[in-house]
Design a protein around this motif. Sequence first.
Motif, mmCIF file in Angstrom:
data_model
loop_
_atom_site.group_PDB
_atom_site.id
_atom_site.type_symbol
_atom_site.label_atom_id
_atom_site.label_comp_id
_atom_site.label_asym_id
_atom_site.label_seq_id
_atom_site.Cartn_x
_atom_site.Cartn_y
_atom_site.Cartn_z
ATOM 1 N N LYS A 123 -8.687 6.858 15.111
ATOM 2 C CA LYS A 123 -8.058 5.772 14.373
ATOM 3 C C LYS A 123 -7.680 4.678 15.380
ATOM 4 C CE LYS A 123 -8.020 7.776 10.289
ATOM 5 N NZ LYS A 123 -8.769 7.226 9.127
ATOM 6 N N SER A 199 4.265 3.920 18.255
ATOM 7 C CA SER A 199 2.923 4.295 17.821
ATOM 8 C C SER A 199 2.586 3.507 16.564
ATOM 9 C CB SER A 199 2.818 5.789 17.508
ATOM 10 O OG SER A 199 3.142 6.575 18.609
ATOM 11 N N SER A 201 0.934 2.731 12.874
ATOM 12 C CA SER A 201 0.739 3.567 11.695
ATOM 13 C C SER A 201 0.295 2.699 10.535
ATOM 14 C CB SER A 201 2.036 4.305 11.329
ATOM 15 O OG SER A 201 3.062 3.373 11.017
ATOM 16 N N GLY A 202 -0.048 3.342 9.422
ATOM 17 C CA GLY A 202 -0.379 2.626 8.207
ATOM 18 C C GLY A 202 -1.549 1.677 8.359
#
Length: 244
Positions: A123, A199, A201-202
């Motif tokens: 990712k 970090s 995210s989403g």
Amino acid sequence: MFALTATLVAAFLASSAAAHGGVNRYIIDGELYQGWSPYNVASGQTSIERPYSSYNPIMDAADATIHCNDAGSASGAQLTATVAAGAEITAQWDQWTHREGPVMVYMADCGGDCSSVNSATLKWFKIDEAGLLSGTLGKGEWGNGVIVDTLEWTSTIPANLKPGNYMIRHELLALHQANTPQFYPECAQLKVTGSGSASPSGSALVSFPGGYSMSDPGITINIYDAATAAKTTYQAPGPTVWSG
């Protein structure tokens, strides 16, 4: 006759490769790291950069190799460079000729040893980009133009990024052919140090393939169409830049 034909083919391939390019080396904290040499044999090469086979473009946003311009595996003698969060990393190219289009830089958390991870499974989050810098789409200055002029691009690792093993992905998107985008991504392995805790995210995270669509307004575009050429804004594909 065969010798002549072989010579002509070799000359054609050389001229085709010369029109494109790929990351050839990295400078991290003042230390030079040699990149992968795509036209040399793989045996004996050691680099922080993942192997890739040519300077030729990827022509489809859904191409299975668009993550790192390869099948996703580390080399047999893969290296990893150590870099502190907040430090600069400079990618260098030996050649690049396309002025029109954005420069985009991504990272991905390997969740452990990057050498054991296929880059297609990661990712990615964007840490840097430069699209249209000034002027119009048809006659303006682009991020890719900086590469043409300097053959390098410097980005900063987000200062609050949590320590760990990461991939970094430099991508040039060339828009010099109407409605025919050309993707040029390459990746390298990093070990990020520091005391950060952030970090992404989403929506900050995307997969490759999957992060782009050929219908994205910043991908399939004709910068020579009169109405489009006159525009003064450009939307680069992918997520917004994550600063940490």
